[in-house]
Every structure is written in structure tokens, then in C-alpha cells.
Motif scaffolding. Structure first.
Motif, PDB file in Angstrom:
ATOM      1  N   UNK A 188      42.096  45.990  31.694  1.00 15.21           N
ATOM      2  CA  UNK A 188      41.403  44.754  32.046  1.00 15.21           C
ATOM      3  C   UNK A 188      40.884  44.787  33.479  1.00 15.21           C
ATOM      4  N   UNK A 189      41.234  45.820  34.195  1.00 17.64           N
ATOM      5  CA  UNK A 189      40.936  45.840  35.634  1.00 17.64           C
ATOM      6  C   UNK A 189      40.009  46.980  36.035  1.00 17.64           C
ATOM      7  N   UNK A 243      45.284  47.938  42.249  1.00 24.44           N
ATOM      8  CA  UNK A 243      46.319  48.283  43.218  1.00 24.44           C
ATOM      9  C   UNK A 243      47.405  47.208  43.257  1.00 24.44           C
ATOM     10  N   UNK A 244      46.975  45.952  43.304  1.00 20.24           N
ATOM     11  CA  UNK A 244      47.959  44.863  43.416  1.00 20.24           C
ATOM     12  C   UNK A 244      48.780  44.739  42.138  1.00 20.24           C
ATOM     13  N   UNK A 245      48.105  44.776  40.987  1.00 18.01           N
ATOM     14  CA  UNK A 245      48.822  44.596  39.725  1.00 18.01           C
ATOM     15  C   UNK A 245      49.826  45.729  39.527  1.00 18.01           C
ATOM     16  N   UNK A 254      47.430  46.399  30.752  1.00 20.78           N
ATOM     17  CA  UNK A 254      47.103  45.905  32.074  1.00 20.78           C
ATOM     18  C   UNK A 254      45.840  46.527  32.644  1.00 20.78           C
ATOM     19  N   UNK A 298      37.050  49.051  37.308  1.00 18.72           N
ATOM     20  CA  UNK A 298      35.975  48.666  38.207  1.00 18.72           C
ATOM     21  C   UNK A 298      36.437  47.717  39.294  1.00 18.72           C
ATOM     22  N   UNK A 299      37.731  47.369  39.282  1.00 18.23           N
ATOM     23  CA  UNK A 299      38.248  46.483  40.343  1.00 18.23           C
ATOM     24  C   UNK A 299      39.455  47.164  40.971  1.00 18.23           C
ATOM     25  N   UNK A 300      39.221  48.195  41.747  1.00 17.05           N
ATOM     26  CA  UNK A 300      40.323  49.029  42.228  1.00 17.05           C
ATOM     27  C   UNK A 300      41.348  48.263  43.056  1.00 17.05           C
ATOM     28  N   UNK A 301      40.873  47.302  43.850  1.00 18.92           N
ATOM     29  CA  UNK A 301      41.830  46.610  44.708  1.00 18.92           C
ATOM     30  C   UNK A 301      42.778  45.744  43.873  1.00 18.92           C
ATOM     31  N   UNK A 302      42.242  45.124  42.807  1.00 16.86           N
ATOM     32  CA  UNK A 302      43.092  44.335  41.909  1.00 16.86           C
ATOM     33  C   UNK A 302      44.074  45.248  41.176  1.00 16.86           C
TER      34      UNK A 302
END
Lengths: 531, 370, 257
Positions: free
Chosen positions: A325-326, A334-336, A322, A328-332
Motif C-alpha cells: 500500500x506504500x 520507512x515509518x511503517x 503493508x 512510491x512513498x519511501x518515507x512512509x
């Protein structure tokens, strides 16, 4: 009756503590009193017997308390054994056919006398711990009647610590004694003052009818004790704060790696802690099933590596499946990871059920000790030591091992590290696994002080983030200081503001703090910090 | 080319669908064709749609991931709940003409000062907007001025709602503690339980959501909206152009909080209760997933997401309560990993739109790292 | 600044930008070491220097991103820039182009320029703002200058690297700054693009002052302006490109010891 009592006691004193020869003559009046039909007489008999030093006293009083003491019309006493046979109370010799007996009845006054009397008897027990407890009991319920017994016990006491406690009990009793001299009373006040503690304070404050000098000394002692107590209270709050801080530290250290070092915000971090706690539960279940009970104390030390490995493997799986793949996209992220935390909680709920699971505290970890006015429970003490140990171990891993070196290299300059031949994906996975594994170990510690339920992790996730943010991201020392400071502030606010309001105040303070110092107490400076 | 006429042209599709379905559901229920409970159920979905729209304004367009927006929703709800409590009058269990039941139960003798005025509907209406707005103003001013952004901001928004959760659980706060505010009797003189009142509330929610959509569309398509998107994607660059990102964020933040508050105010009379559970951090995060599912940075997406996800929740919790949390969890993972642009992203792949927000939504977070 | 007598400010009255003894350090590393620099109104200045010489930090200090530990930065003889933040400095008339081109990717070329146009920056204004004929004319003119007239409706993110560089220069022009700070404008450009960029900068310099930070010596030579060489956070040499390239200290720094 008091006069009789005194006589008996003095006799005992003159003859010496353990002179069995004297017992026969000395206890006869007491035994006679016990066979009386009047409760007053019985109570006095109990008191007299208790301080007599007679070797049979304990057996007789115990029998009376258990409703197994019988009297015959000729005032002879008999004790009925569990098998229905009788022995002569005075001698302990079996009595084949004692004849017509009636039970010696007790009322509340007799029961009180029994309690006090049995307490006094324990002053002479062979076990020093029992003697100390007896002294403390007498201290809590001071009784001038026990003074002679105490005097004798003090004279023969070999253990200095127990002796001091006996002297304190005696001082408490002196203050209740109507005909004690003023000098004795002042000395007693001084002894109580020296002892300290809430009970001494209560005794001193509750004094009435004392000579003016004594009352004055007692009042001074009370205020001095109040000051001491306040200091001890602060110390106790600090201790609780330290304990809470160590728990926060354990929960936050793993986060300091995944969030602080890797910049990955893992909302499922609390669930790694929860997995560690359930790993502890499973280890204990297996211990009960397959390991001899004598080794049960090892279940916690065994659970620590197990929890580390379980949570670590789950962490590596999360990173591979998981989080990678994310980047550099901390907010994503967080959600995942929040979604993941829901799945993990529900999975545990499905497997282990929604209710709390019992995790035992092994014998070697339970218990408490008293240092002055400070109560220290061993499990909390072990958790503090464990937290410190984990912190240092982690620092050592980061500073001294090849993995630590590669981790730091990848954090500072990913591309350069890759160019140097470091397998960055592998380092990422292991770093995340390390952070998760540490969270799992935190779960072992938490299982000792908190309910092991699927929601265990939820209670710590926000606090852990707070600690990491407060201490400054990417700084293990900051995390440690942040955890302890937050823990102590929490515990100092609790008595003033109440637990819930205290928590709110801490949250608000923290929010204001982040406003002032968005990068924590120990910010990294320079260009790197602005990247 | 010039975008001015386009900003004026309000596409009617979303308002028509939202208001139309609300009227339809209300009519079906009143006519006895559909069961009565679907009125407040659909009303609830639309209220969540309002919350989702508010979250999307700050997240999809401003790059501020709020994990505490349900707090503003709940505050608006409490303001409305206080009005509804005062309407009960002497009809409470204890029959006190002035004090709500829970205050009588706590042995209070006077109405706390902050309860005064709530017996007047217009006052309550102002408070519905003012309380969330003021909280957002103070919080946002402090946060944005000191350049707290990215996940830090997300975490302190969550701490904010968590603190409010704890506070509202306390009995001495004067908001009913654990039980919250409930047992409402009527609103504006109409029986709150009656089918007609419920139908009217549903239609009102549809209209309010439509109006908010139109407002949000106007704001995001204005030059302000363009600056806001610029702030989202390249905050420091806007600063060197002479803009103050903090004031842009503050404006959209406060607007969004007020919108959420209105959503909460419509929610409470339809659900019949407001309690501290509405402040739970999970609620705020669920609102974020509605937006993500629908497609952030679009305006229709969040509304669609809120309705669909909650419809699924109703279905699943009814039949397989265990499965719902798994489903919700997988939804989070799936949407962020596989479908970052949400359902609207799928629609857009066929019909490439020119809305700037959706296209770059995926890269929105890049700068927000902080 | 208040400690200085009035005369001192008068002495720098005919300068546009005046850096005086500016020092900045990060964790003990001195990025700028008592740097002093004077720029006359209307001047174009090239700043060169090896990596880590402090070029970018100097730009950061001028634009308010970094606050100096000591020293003054005076703009137009009367404004101390060290007291202001980035938006305030930008509104004063100092524009900056970054090394890595940053345009607003989801917005069209047109909207990128629209947002950069000089004007009221407050939310209260932008909420109500409508495009005026005057603004449209300004944008059209800038589009011609940066040769992107045909690309006005394309998204910023869809442009080529060179086109982004130009769009960013166009955004700088739209700000109508008095002073432009340009960081490595030709990095990654083809020779033809580099030549066009030099031309563009010279054209801009007719009405505005420019500071160009650049590595490319050929480009600096093509600009034909006064050159300042930075080394270890302070000025090593200053003068024409020929003068500085014959300076033994410069040769030592560039060619190594």
C-alpha cells in the motif's frame, strides 16, 4: 646437584631413549632424592626422574603432584591408588602392606619442578599432539635442565613438525644455559628468529648477560621480528575486517534486494535477521529434544533453510499486508516498517523473554588454526564462506531463474512487465520474501558470533544501510565490496582510534563519502539513474 | 484574495491554549489541587511539542524526513546542562569549587576549554542555539549541496545522531559519559527542585512554544514558505524557475535545529538530567511519529501529536509496560497506512482549511525518492 | 571557451543560442552526437525527430540538467551555459516547460504565478517579501493571457490537464525569459486547445525566442516556423516544414528503411 642431574641425563642418553633395562639403575638416585625430607632434594629428584626416560616416571610424578606419593623410612616409595591400596612406585607391583608411610610434601619450588618435569615427560608421549604441546610449553618456559631430554626427544622424534618445535624449545633453553658456546647461542638466536611470533620476540628481548655478538644478533632478530609481527598484525586486522565484512555482507545482501532492487526501505530488516537467529535457537532446542545427540552438528545446516523460510514467509506477509500500500512513498514505508520492527522485537521479547538465548556452536564449527602469526577461528571462516555462497546463489537466482528475470523486468519497467503478462504483485511479494529470507539466513550466521536477543537486528540495520548506500544501490557486487571495505576500515581503525571512536570515524567518513558520491561507489549511469 | 493580510493575522487559538494550559497546570499544582509531578510531566510534553514543531518544519514543509532531530534537542539540552552543572559550584559530592563531580571522579584537574563560559546564563543561552545551529549548518550545507535527499538523507541523519550517541557515551568527551549531567541545584539562583521554579519553567516552556508556533506560522506563510512547499513537492521544477532548493532547505533546516535546541534546553532543568540516551535514534523516530499522528504540514498537529502520544506513553508504561511498544509500533503502521494526514486531517475533513501544506502532505514524499 | 580566439565569439555575436559540437553519452549510448544548432534572437524554432533522437537531452543540456561530454553551449554570445547549473541558467533568462506539466499542486494558480514572477530568488528576500501592486498587475495580466482569470483561487492540483499546461506556460511568461524551451506543449490536448496553444506561442514569440519540441506535425505546420530535424543525436535536416518533409533522409528516418 646439577652435576648429578647431568650425569643422570647423560646416562639416559648413552643408553638410549626407551631402554627399560637401564631404568632400574639410572633412576635409583632420583627416587632416593624424592624420599628426602628436603624440598631441594625432592625438586632435583623430580628433575632427574623427568629426564630419565623411565617408564614409571610419569606415574610417580603424577602421584607426587596429586599428593598420592608416600615414602617409607627405608626410602622406598609407594603410590596410593584411588581405592586406598598401594603400589610400589619403582616397579608398579602391588604392595599389600607397605607399613608406616609419610606423604611426600611439596612446596612451590617442587611444584615448579613437577610442572617442568611432567612437561618434559610428555616429550615422549605416544601422541604427537601431546609431544608438540610439551615442546611448546618448554619453549614458553625455557629450562636448561631440559636440554638433555630435548636432545633425546629430537633424536627419536619421527614427526618433522614436532621435531622443529622441539628444536625451537631447545634453542630457547640453550640461550638460558650459562656455559653454552657462542656458536650454539648464535645458532639458537637464528632458530628463534626463524620461528617468529610474540613469544620468540619476548625471549630474545629478555636475554641478558650474553656475549656481545649474541646480544647484537638478538637485537637484530628482535627488530626483524617486530617487522614480521607488524605484518602479521595487519594480516590479522585484515582477517577480522574480512570477517566483519562478511557479517555485514550477509546482513546487507537481503537489504540490497528489498532496498536496492525494489526501492523499499525496510527498517524491520534487522528484525528479519533476528527472526533467523531465533529460528536457529528453536531448531537447536528441537534437536536436543528429538534428535540423537550424534546428529547435533546438523542443527546449523538444518537451521539455514528453516530460517530462510520463516523470515521469507514473514517478509511475504509484510509485503502483502503493508508495504504494497506504500509503494512510491519511501518515507512512509520507512515509518511503517519501523513500527513493525518495534512490534516484532516486542513479540519476540514476549515469546522468548528479554534475555539472551544460548545458541551452540557445533563441534565441527568450533576451534581455530594458526597460520604463522594469524589466528583463524573456524566459525568465522565458515561465515565468510557462507556469505560468499549466499552472494553467488543470489546472483544466480537474479540472473538465471525465471523469478530473477521477472524481478528485473518489474524493476525496470513495471507497466511494461505487467503488459507482458507478468503478475507484478506476485513478483513483488516473492522478491520481498527473498530479501527477507536472505536476512533470515544471515541470522543463522550471526547466532554463532553474537548474542541472540530481541535487539540483535538493531545493531546491524544502520551498518547494513551504510553498506548498501556505500556500494551503490541495486548492485550486488557493490554491496560485497562495500561490506568488505567497511569491515576492513573498521578493524584497521579500531587499534588506532579505539572501538567506539573508530565507529564514529567510519560513520563520519561515510557521511562525507555520501556527500561526494551520493549514488555509491558504483553508480548506475544514465537516465534511469535520475528517474 | 491577496494573502498579505492573512499572513499578518496570527490566530491566537494555539498560543492561547498552549500557554493557558501551562499556566493552569502550574496553578493547580501550586495550589495543591493537583499532584506536583504533573508540572514537570506537562513541561516535558510541551518540550516534546517544541521538538515536534521543529521536525514538522523540515518534514511537513520541506520534505526532509529527519531521523536525527533529537540530536539537536539533546545538544541544546547539554548546553543547558553544562550551565546547570556550573551552578552546582562547591555543593557537589566531592565539593570541588570548579570541577563537576564526574571530572573529579575521572581525576581531571582542570576544566576543559569548552566548559568555560558556561557559568554565565546568557553565554549558555547563546550556545543552546549556536551549537545545534552550527552542526545543522555544516551538515545541511554538505548534504543539500550534493543533493542528497529522500531516504538517503534520512539514513545519514540517523547515522549522525548515532555517531553523537557513541561519542557522548565516552568519558573522555568531558560530558559525563554514560551518566550524563545531573544533580542540578539551581537555575538563575532559584532552587531547581522547588515547586515555584518548576511552575515557572512550565509557563516559560508554554510561552516559548507559543512564540515558536507564531514564528513557524509566519515563516511557512511567507513567500519563503511557499517556495519551500514547492521545493518539497517538485524540487527540480523550482530549480528551473531559478530557485536554489538547497539554500531554502538549509535555512529551514538550521532554523528547525535551533528551535529543537531551545526545546532541549527547556527540557533538561525540568527533567533534571541529560544523558547520551537522548541521542538514541529511536527518540528521533518517535518525534517523527508525534508529527505524523498530529498531522504533518500543519502547525498545530505536531504539538497535539506530541502531547497525546506522550500522554498515552505515560499511561501505558505505568500500567502495562509491555503493551507500550506494541502500541507504539501499531501507531506507526496505522497512521502511515490509514491516517496519513493525522488528526488534523480528520479535523480538516469537516472544515476544509486553506493551508496549503496539509492538503498535499500525503504526496510530499513522491519527489523525495531521489 | 578560453581556447577560442576572440574572433570566434564575435562570429556568433548575432545569435541568441549557439550549440557547437555537443555530445552526451549515457553508458555508451550516444544521446547527442556532435550536435550543432544556431538560434537567432527573436526566432521561433520547431525541433522534431523520432523517439530517442535526443530532443529532451538537448533541452537538458541547454538548461543545465545534463552536462555535455564535449562541445559548447553559448547564450547571448558571451555566456557558456555548460559552466552553470539550473537555477543560474533560469535566472539568466532561459525558461523551460516540461513535457509532463508540473505545477505546484498545493498552491493556488495565483501563488504558482507569484512564485514564477521574475525577481530575487534568495531566501533572505522571500522571507520578507510582500506582494507589491506591480506584481499583482503582472499576475493579472498573465492570468488574462493564459485564460485562467476565473481560476486564480483554485489549487494547481485541481486544474484540468489543459489548464495545467497553460498555467505552466503562464509561469514561463512570469519568469520573463529571453528564451523559452517548450517540450511537447500540445500532447494530450484537444484540437481546439492545440489551436489556441499555437496562437499563444506565436503571441509569445513576438517578444521572446522560442524552441518548441513537438511530435505533432500538424501543430508544427500551424506554427509555420523553421524546423530542425534531429536523428540519433545530430541534425539531420533543417529548413521550412515543406523543405524538411521532402528531404529523402527525413522520409527514410520517419518511414523506415
Amino acid at each position: 646437584m646439577r652435576a648429578l642431574l647431568l650425569v643422570v641425563a647423560l646416562l639416559g642418553l648413552l643408553v638410549g631413549p626407551h631402554g627399560p633395562a637401564s631404568a632400574e639403575g639410572g633412576v635409583a638416585p632420583a627416587l632416593a632424592a624424592l624420599s628426602s625430607r628436603h624440598y631441594d632434594d625432592i625438586a632435583n629428584g623430580v628433575a632427574a626422574l623427568a629426564v630419565s626416560g623411565d617408564p614409571r616416571a610419569a606415574a610417580i610424578l603424577g602421584a607426587l603432584q596429586g599428593g598420592r606419593l608416600y615414602a617409607r623410612a627405608d626410602h622406598a616409595l609407594f603410590i596410593r591408588g584411588p581405592d586406598g591400596t598401594y603400589v610400589d612406585a619403582a616397579t608398579g607391583a602391588p604392595a599389600a602392606d607397605p607399613g608406616t608411610l609419610r606423604e611426600v610434601r611439596v612446596n612451590n619450588a617442587v611444584r615448579r619442578a613437577l610442572d617442568a618435569g611432567l612437561g618434559a615427560l610428555r616429550l615422549f608421549a605416544p601422541d604427537a599432539a601431546v609431544r608438540a604441546t610439551a615442546a611448546d610449553t618448554l619453549f614458553a618456559q625455557p629450562d636448561p635442565a631440559a636440554i638433555p631430554a630435548l636432545d633425546r626427544a629430537i633424536a627419536s622424534e619421527p614427526d618433522a613438525g614436532v621435531k622443529t618445535r622441539m628444536e625451537q624449545a631447545r634453542a630457547a633453553a640453550i640461550l638460558q644455559k650459562p656455559d653454552a658456546s657462542e656458536a650454539d647461542r648464535l645458532a639458537a638466536v637464528a632458530t628463534l628468529r626463524a620461528r617468529g611470533g610474540l613469544e620468540a620476540r619476548g625471549l630474545l628481548e629478555g636475554l641478558s648477560g650474553q656475549p656481545p655478538a649474541v646480544a647484537h644478533a638478538a637485537a637484530a632478530a628482535v627488530s626483524a621480528l617486530d617487522f614480521d609481527l607488524r605484518l602479521w598484525n595487519y594480516a590479522q586486522s585484515a582477517w577480522y575486517g574480512l570477517s566483519l565484512g562478511s557479517v555485514l555482507l550477509l546482513a546487507a545482501t537481503g537489504l540490497a534486494i528489498t532496498f536496492g532492487v525494489m526501492g523499499v526501505i525496510n527498517m524491520a530488516h534487522g528484525e528479519m535477521v533476528m527472526l533467523g537467529a531465533y529460528a536457529t535457537y528453536v531448531v537447536q532446542v528441537l534437536f536436543r529434544a528429538y534428535v540423537p545427540p550424534g546428529l547435533y552438528g546438523l542443527s546449523i545446516p538444518v537451521a539455514i533453510p528453516v530460517a530462510f523460510v520463516v523470515a521469507g514467509i514473514v517478509g511475504i506477509a509484510i509485503e502483502r499486508l503493508m508495504i504494497r500500500f506504500l509503494y512510491g512513498r519511501p518515507l512512509e514505508t520507512l515509518l511503517a516498517t519501523f513500527g513493525l520492527s518495534l512490534i516484532l522485537q516486542q513479540a519476540v521479547r514476549t515469546i522468548f523473554g528479554p534475555t539472551n538465548r544460548d545458541v551452540d556452536t557445533p563441534a565441527w564449527m568450533s576451534g581455530a588454526t594458526q597460520i604463522g602469526g594469524l589466528q583463524i577461528t573456524f566459525n568465522r571462516l565458515y561465515i565468510i564462506l557462507f556469505a560468499v555462497g549466499v552472494l553467488f546463489a543470489l546472483m544466480a537466482v537474479l540472473r538465471r531463474t525465471p523469478l530473477g528475470l521477472q524481478m528485473r523486468a518489474v524493476t525496470q519497467n513495471r507497466r511494461m512487465a505487467a503488459a507482458m503478462g507478468i503478475r507484478t504483485p506476485w513478483v513483488d511479494a516473492l522478491t520481498f520474501g527473498l530479501g527477507s529470507g536472505v536476512a533470515g539466513m544471515a541470522g543463522v550466521a550471526l547466532s554463532q558470533i553474537d548474542n541472540v536477543s530481541p535487539n540483535l537486528g538493531q545493531g546491524y540495520i544502520i551498518d547494513s544501510f551504510m553498506v548498501v548506500v556505500f556500494g551503490g544501490v541495486g548492485n550486488l557486487w557493490g554491496t560485497a565490496v562495500g561490506a568488505v571495505v567497511l569491515g576492513v576500515i573498521n578493524k584497521f581503525l579500531e587499534p588506532v582510534a579505539g572501538a567506539v571512536l573508530g565507529k564514529i570515524v567510519v560513520l563520519v567518513l561515510l557521511i562525507l563519502f555520501i556527500q561526494r558520491r551520493p549514488r555509491g561507489m558504483f553508480p548506475l549511469k544514465g537516465r534511469a539513474a535520475e528517474a | 484574495m491577496s494573502p498579505a493580510p492573512r499572513a499578518l493575522a496570527v490566530p491566537l487559538a494555539v498560543p492561547v491554549i498552549v500557554t493557558g494550559t501551562a499556566v493552569l497546570v502550574a496553578a493547580l499544582a501550586l495550589g495543591g489541587v493537583a499532584p506536583a509531578y504533573i508540572v514537570s510531566l506537562y513541561g516535558k510534553y510541551l518540550c516534546y511539542g517544541i521538538l515536534a514543531l521543529a521536525v514538522d518544519l523540515v518534514w511537513g514543509f520541506g520534505g526532509i524526513l529527519s531521523l536525527g532531530h533529537a540530536a539537536f534537542f539533546a545538544l541544546g539540552g547539554y548546553a543547558m546542562g553544562m550551565y546547570l552543572m556550573r551552578q552546582i559550584g562547591p555543593r557537589g559530592v566531592y565539593g570541588d569549587p570548579l570541577l563537576p563531580d564526574f571530572m573529579v571522579f575521572l581525576n581531571w584537574h582542570a576544566l576543559p576549554w569548552y566548559w568555560h563560559g558556561f557559568s554565565h546564563f546568557p553565554f549558555a543561552l547563546v550556545m543552546v542555539m549556536l551549537v545545534p545551529g552550527l552542526l545543522a549548518l555544516v551538515f545541511g550545507y554538505l548534504a543539500f549541496r550534493s543533493r542528497v535527499s529522500g531516504v538517503y538523507l534520512s539514513i545519514i541523519t540517523q547515522a549522525l545522531t548515532y555517531a553523537l550517541l557513541l561519542a557522548f557515551f565516552r568519558n573522555d568527551m568531558g560530558f559525563g559519559g554514560n551518566n550524563g549531567l545531573t544533580d542540578f541545584k539551581d537555575i538563575l539562583g532559584f532552587n531547581i527542585e522547588s515547586g515555584r521554579t518548576r511552575a515557572a519553567l512550565l509557563v516559560a516552556t508554554g510561552v516559548v512554544l507559543s512564540l515558536q508556533y507564531v514564528l513557524a506560522r509566519a515563516v511557512t506563510r511567507s513567500r519563503f514558505g511557499k517556495v519551500l512547499i514547492a521545493v518539497r513537492d517538485a524540487e527540480s521544477r523550482t530549480r528551473f524557475l531559478g530557485y536554489r532548493p538547497e539554500s531554502y532547505k538549509l535555512v529551514i533546516w538550521v532554523l528547525s535545529a535551533v528551535m529543537a535546541g531551545i526545546g532541549g534546553a527547556l527540557y533538561v532543568p525540568q527533567i533534571g538530567i541529560i544523558n547520551p540516551g537522548e541521542f538514541a535514534p529511536t527518540n528521533s523516530i518517535e518525534a517523527v511519529i508525534w508529527v505524523a499522528v498530529g498531522g504533518r504540514g500543519t502547525l498545530a498537529g505536531p504539538i497535539l501529536g506530541a502531547v497525546l502520544v506522550n500522554f498515552a506513553k505515560t499511561l501505558l508504561t505505568g500500567t502495562l509496560p509491555e503493551a507500550w511498544l506494541y502500541a507504539l509500533g501499531f501507531l506507526f503502521v496505522f497512521v502511515t497506512l490509514v491516517m496519513p494526514k493525522g488528526l488534523m486531517g480528520l479535523v480538516r475533513m469537516r472544515r476544509r482549511d486553506d493551508v496549503p501544506g496539509a492538503a498535499a502532505a500525503a504526496s510530499a514524499a513522491k519527489e523525495a525518492t531521489g | 571557451m578560453s581556447a577560442e580566439p576572440e574572433g570566434a565569439i564575435g562570429a556568433v555575436a548575432d545569435t541568441l543560442l549557439y550549440l557547437d559540437g555537443v555530445s552526451v553519452s549515457f553508458d555508451g549510448f550516444r544521446a547527442l552526437n556532435s550536435l550543432s544548432l544556431v538560434l537567432a534572437p527573436g526566432e521561433m524554432r520547431a525541433v522534431i525527430g523520432p523517439n530517442g533522437a535526443g530532443k529532451t537531452t538537448m533541452m537538458d543540456v541547454i538548461t543545465g540538467k545534463t552536462r555535455p561530454d564535449t562541445g559548447r553551449v553559448v547564450f547571448r554570445a558571451d555566456t557558456d551555459l555548460t559552466k552553470l547549473d539550473e537555477p543560474a541558467i533560469a535566472q539568466l533568462g532561459i525558461g523551460r516547460k516540461f513535457q509532463k506539466p508540473t505545477v505546484f499542486e498545493p498552491h493556488t494558480v495565483w501563488d504558482n504565478l507569484l512564485l514564477a514572477l521574475a525577481g530575487d530568488r534568495r531566501p533572505g528576500f522571500t522571507l520578507r517579501a510582500r506582494e507589491t501592486a506591480e506584481e499583482r498587475a503582472r499576475i493579472e495580466s498573465i492570468l488574462r493571457t493564459i485564460r485562467l482569470s476565473d481560476h486564480r483561487a483554485r489549487r494547481g492540483g485541481d486544474l484540468s490537464h489543459g489548464q495545467k499546461q497553460w498555467l505552466e506556460i503562464g509561469m514561463l511568461l512570469a519568469q520573463e525569459p529571453e528564451l523559452l524551451l517548450v517540450d511537447e506543449p500540445v500532447a494530450g490536448m484537444t484540437d481546439a486547445e492545440t489551436e489556441q496553444t499555437a496562437e499563444l506561442l506565436r503571441e509569445i514569440n513576438r517578444t521572446r525566442s522560442v524552441v518548441v519540441v513537438e511530435h505533432d506535425m500538424a501543430f508544427v505546420r500551424a506554427l509555420g516556423v523553421k524546423v530542425t530535424v534531429l536523428h540519433e543525436g545530430s541534425v539531420l535536416s533543417e529548413g521550412t516544414i515543406d523543405h524538411v518533409s521532402e528531404d529523402p533522409r527525413v522520409i527514410e528516418v520517419y518511414l523506415g528503411r
